[in-house]
Write an enzyme that holds these catalytic residues in place. Structure first.
Site, short mmCIF file in Angstrom:
data_model
loop_
_atom_site.label_atom_id
_atom_site.label_comp_id
_atom_site.label_asym_id
_atom_site.label_seq_id
_atom_site.Cartn_x
_atom_site.Cartn_y
_atom_site.Cartn_z
N THR A 348 0.85 -1.19 0.00
CA THR A 348 0.00 0.00 0.00
C THR A 348 0.88 1.24 0.00
O THR A 348 1.93 1.26 0.65
CB THR A 348 -0.95 0.00 1.22
OG1 THR A 348 -1.75 1.19 1.20
CG2 THR A 348 -0.18 -0.03 2.53
N HIS A 400 2.92 -11.84 13.93
CA HIS A 400 4.00 -12.39 14.75
C HIS A 400 3.78 -13.87 15.08
O HIS A 400 4.69 -14.55 15.56
CB HIS A 400 4.12 -11.59 16.06
CG HIS A 400 5.53 -11.47 16.56
ND1 HIS A 400 6.53 -12.33 16.18
CD2 HIS A 400 6.12 -10.58 17.41
CE1 HIS A 400 7.65 -12.00 16.79
NE2 HIS A 400 7.43 -10.94 17.54
#
Length: 429
Positions: A348, A400
């Site tokens: 983006t 994560h």
């Protein structure tokens, strides 16, 4: 013979659509292939075309939510066109031109009426007193949409005197200042600056905006998102684009932009850190061999992320051409749902809007998203010398649960190396 206008299926996950805009009114004659309706789902906005020549009959009004497959109108291939009452009441440009007794305001009105407006837009303009010529149209074929009117009101706040009944005389300065024995509140006793007005504008959330909200909340709830940052010297990319701009454009018919450099750099980094090209399904981690890169594109109805498939096999020109085609399809409301599915990683670019630094949010079920930002000249130290370079901050948000900090930092560092030295991508070093 009557042909039904049905809401088409645009994907297995899409159950309903909103009738965003009728391009024609009931009784209008339409031609085969002509755009007659714009629909909006929670993923894409599409234009529907007439299947045959005939007279349109609208069964479902704008703004209604209908299921996929529902009949919203018909086209009578044998009927003669019927002019609606609303259209009959509008003065034509030819009539105004031949009437020599028309005053100047009437001429202005005829000019405004020559602009084709949807009923919903016409009502908004009448309520607000705004001339259609002042509004920038963003709809298909240069049409003014209700959103255009609301956006104009947001950018140009104005106070409008409420309309009085025809039998009641219009207030003048004399009427306002004349003493009155009536102590009840009256519109005529208010100065123009205190005329009542709406403090808010309320409009329903579009399906695309609802879907964006759902996915952002889903990313927050269901991922362990973390972001790491770095900065990239864009000098070499800028020099290459300046050096080869004309030749590239002439040979491939498309401009050499920055996005292709980042897509290719991400492909190199994804091959080295495959966790960022993976997703979680249940108790399994699914690693994707192909790099299907989603490129976020801002549209008037919200953020859309079409997917460049098998980016690892595409040239710079093919990537730039794919992006241009996506942007054009979005602007013309003909982007297919299949173009939005199957992405494995997203890029983006908030820099086109002036963002210096931000934290992008994951696009589930993907495990990574790269955020590009504004290029700004800053002093940097190179070989113990302070120089001015065009620098860009980049941010990598990652899940994560799949990606360790070491892998995320290594990925972003690899992207930095490839963009600062594009030759590495060709030499594969």
């Amino acid at each position: 013979m009557k042909i039904d206008i049905r809401i088409p299926s645009v994907g297995e996950s899409v159950r309903e659509a909103v009738l965003a805009q009728w391009m024609k009114a009931s009784g209008d004659r339409v031609r085969k292939g002509e755009t007659i309706l714009v629909i909006e789902t929670d993923k894409v906005t599409l234009e529907l075309s007439a299947e045959a020549d005939g007279v349109l009959s609208i069964l479902v009004k704008e703004g209604q939510t209908v299921p996929i497959g529902a009949v919203v109108g018909t086209i009578d291939t044998e009927a003669a066109p019927v002019v609606s009452v609303e259209r009959q009441s509008l003065p034509s440009a030819e009539t105004a031109a031949t009437d020599h007794d028309v005053s100047e305001p009437a001429k202005d009105a005829s000019k405004s009426s020559s602009i084709v407006l949807m009923p919903s837009v016409r009502r908004l303009l009448e309520e607000t007193g705004i001339e259609p010529e002042r509004i920038a149209a963003s709809g298909p074929a240069g049409r003014i949409t209700p959103a255009d009117v609301l956006l104009f009101l947001d950018e140009h706040p104005q106070r409008k005197q409420p309309k009085l009944p025809p039998s009641q005389p219009q207030p003048t300065q004399q009427t306002v200042e004349r003493p009155s024995t009536d102590i009840s509140p009256s519109v005529t006793s208010l100065p123009a600056s205190e005329a009542p007005q709406a403090d808010v504008i309320r409009k329903p959330m579009s399906p695309i905006r609802k879907r964006i909200a759902e996915r952002l909340l889903e990313a927050r709830r269901n991922t362990a998102m973390l972001t790491t940052f770095n900065e990239i010297d864009m000098s070499r990319v800028a020099a290459l684009r300046a050096e080869h701009r004309e030749a590239f454009q002439k040979r491939h018919g498309v401009a050499l932009g920055m996005m292709s450099f980042f897509v290719k750099a991400c492909v190199v980094a994804l091959k080295e850190i495959p966790e960022l090209n993976a997703s979680i399904e249940g108790q399994d981690i699914v690693y994707h061999r192909a790099c299907h890169i989603g490129v976020a594109v801002g549209s008037e109805r919200g953020l859309v992320v079409p997917v460049i498939r098998n980016a690892e096999a595409l040239s710079f020109a093919a990537i730039e051409r794919a992006i241009v085609d996506f942007v054009k399809a979005i602007q013309e409301n003909r982007l297919e749902l299949s173009a939005l599915e199957g992405g494995t990683f997203t890029i983006t670019n908030g820099g086109v809007f002036g963002s210096l630094m931000s934290t992008p949010i994951l696009n589930p079920p993907q495990s990574g998203i790269l955020g590009m930002h504004k290029i700004e000249k800053r002093p940097v130290v190179i070989d113990d010398t302070v120089v001015i370079r065009p620098m860009m901050y980049v941010a990598l948000s990652y899940d994560h649960r799949i990606v360790d900090g070491k892998g995320a930092v290594t990925f972003l560092k690899r992207v930095k190396e490839c963009v600062e030295q594009p030759e590495r991508m060709f030499l594969e070093v």
